[in-house]
Design an enzyme around this catalytic site. Sequence first.
Site, mmCIF file in Angstrom:
data_model
loop_
_atom_site.group_PDB
_atom_site.id
_atom_site.type_symbol
_atom_site.label_atom_id
_atom_site.label_comp_id
_atom_site.label_asym_id
_atom_site.label_seq_id
_atom_site.Cartn_x
_atom_site.Cartn_y
_atom_site.Cartn_z
ATOM 1 N N HIS A 150 0.819 -1.221 0.000
ATOM 2 C CA HIS A 150 0.000 0.000 0.000
ATOM 3 C C HIS A 150 0.851 1.268 0.000
ATOM 4 C CE1 HIS A 150 0.391 -0.280 4.531
ATOM 5 N NE2 HIS A 150 0.478 1.031 4.394
ATOM 6 N N ASP A 180 0.194 -7.689 1.648
ATOM 7 C CA ASP A 180 0.563 -6.266 1.623
ATOM 8 C C ASP A 180 2.089 -6.088 1.594
ATOM 9 O OD1 ASP A 180 0.221 -3.554 1.486
ATOM 10 O OD2 ASP A 180 -0.251 -3.280 3.605
ATOM 11 N N ASN A 252 5.331 4.845 8.976
ATOM 12 C CA ASN A 252 6.117 3.691 9.418
ATOM 13 C C ASN A 252 5.840 2.457 8.559
ATOM 14 O OD1 ASN A 252 6.150 4.918 12.629
ATOM 15 N ND2 ASN A 252 7.958 3.875 11.835
ATOM 16 N N SER A 253 4.794 2.500 7.756
ATOM 17 C CA SER A 253 4.436 1.342 6.950
ATOM 18 C C SER A 253 5.612 0.868 6.103
ATOM 19 C CB SER A 253 3.278 1.668 6.008
ATOM 20 O OG SER A 253 2.054 1.426 6.625
ATOM 21 N N GLY A 309 -7.716 -27.171 -2.994
ATOM 22 C CA GLY A 309 -8.991 -27.363 -3.677
ATOM 23 C C GLY A 309 -10.067 -27.949 -2.793
ATOM 24 N N VAL A 310 -10.212 -27.430 -1.567
ATOM 25 C CA VAL A 310 -11.280 -27.884 -0.674
ATOM 26 C C VAL A 310 -11.902 -26.677 0.017
ATOM 27 C CG1 VAL A 310 -10.330 -30.170 -0.197
ATOM 28 C CG2 VAL A 310 -9.636 -28.231 1.231
#
Length: 514
Positions: A150, A180, A252-253, A309-310
């Site tokens: 982001h 992210d 801070n991301s 696949g369940v």
Amino acid sequence: MNKPSSRHLLTASGLALLMAFSPAVAQQAATPGADSAQAAANDNQPLAAPESKARRENVMPESFADLVEQVSPAVVNITTTSTVSTPLARGPQLPEGSPFSDLFREFGFPGFPQGPGGNPFGGPMEEQRSNALGSGFVVSPEGLIVTNNHVIEGADEIEVEFFSGKTLPAKVIGKDDKTDIAVLKVESKDPLPFVKFGDSDKGRVGDWVLALGNPLGQGFSASTGIISARNRALSGSYDDFIQTDAAINRGNSGGPLFNMDGEVIGVNTAILSPNGGSIGIGFSMASNVVSKVVEQLEEYGETRRGWLGVKIQPVTQDIADSLGLADAKGAMVTDVPTGPAADAGMKSGDVITSFAGGEVKDPRDLVRRVADAPVGKAVDVTVQRDGKPVELKVTLGRRELAEGSGSGKMDSASEAASDVMGMALAPLTPEIAAELGVSREMQGLVVQSVDPTGAAADRGLAPGDVITEAGQQPVASLADLEARVKEARDAGRKSILVMVRRAGEPRFVALPVE
């Protein structure tokens, strides 16, 4: 950004700060630890914290200065620039249902469908440059940088500022919106100081941690705290967050969360806050998740997660008692559509208790472990069925292709793809079928790429889809499809009906043949 509620989860980014970036002045003159950092870079060794009594005895350190000095040269500030469009004029804001709503909807005023050019009045738009801020850290001497997706989402330009004050342009190598995480690359003639990932699973609640980054655009900043909790899930399927009370704010991301050994054990991503600022509840994506994503983004430019696949649900104590299970653990299978698990003989009602030799605690644990498993390779899976363990071998497919979100590029050798009806198609081989998570016996044509301006894209086809029929007849080769298309044209039809399977699920699509 909307005004946060009393309990609001925010990404700790600078994307909401539409301010010009001003490099921090305090970093220009002196750079603590620069000599040792340069020596580490020249030796292609990651930066590491010096030995200390606090580290040896696991007590509160007298100071974090040595640790900060050692690892800070690998932490960077990230500035992104993007172009946003705004209308030159604004109209009246009318609530839906007002007496004039139909009239204003027809003319595309604000709150209603817009007129040509994106302006509610149908007029021109004004383009403006917008800056946003974030953090990141270098993980290789060649200039590989990790940050949050982001932070760089929608950016036209990305600039990286190092602790020394030097700035370099960066390009995106790959990004993953599910965790992210994004990987950037800068070109530098000299090796760059870098840090390495640690084992986030070894972190204990109460351990000291150090967060570095660029909060609120103020430049390089350090904050400390402890691990408050582990294995937090916020909203994603692959979430494994470390919760910390180290101060994390917007900007801070993408910055690193260090343990006392100078290893990155988390990527600072989000905060829980009533006011947009730090209140001591921050979240860092665990390094054991991030490091695998970074490896795949570096190698492929995208993620390649395993797909079982369940459909699954938790095993409650009531379910465990009714099935005669000793503990309420594992993941109960509720549905087995066409795919890898069905091919291996898994059934609805099975309880998956072990995957690839490790115990399955719950559905979330299974999802993460399947995602980490290699695509196209068989893994051992143990299920409880009728009170007894059943051993299965499942050849995993690739989740991105099963969801229609992958690039469709196959590792397996296959015939050269041919362009037909705006799609690059190639025969489905058993190897490609395994990557897609469909039956190895399936015949058809796999979609490898789609012209975004073509009719196939308009009708929702995507890389990884498999065409098994055309004109209500099976197709196993490009020649088969071309013959069906020719028959449709000769018959004077404008389109041909094709059966498309995605993750084994069939649907019919009419594609134009003119």
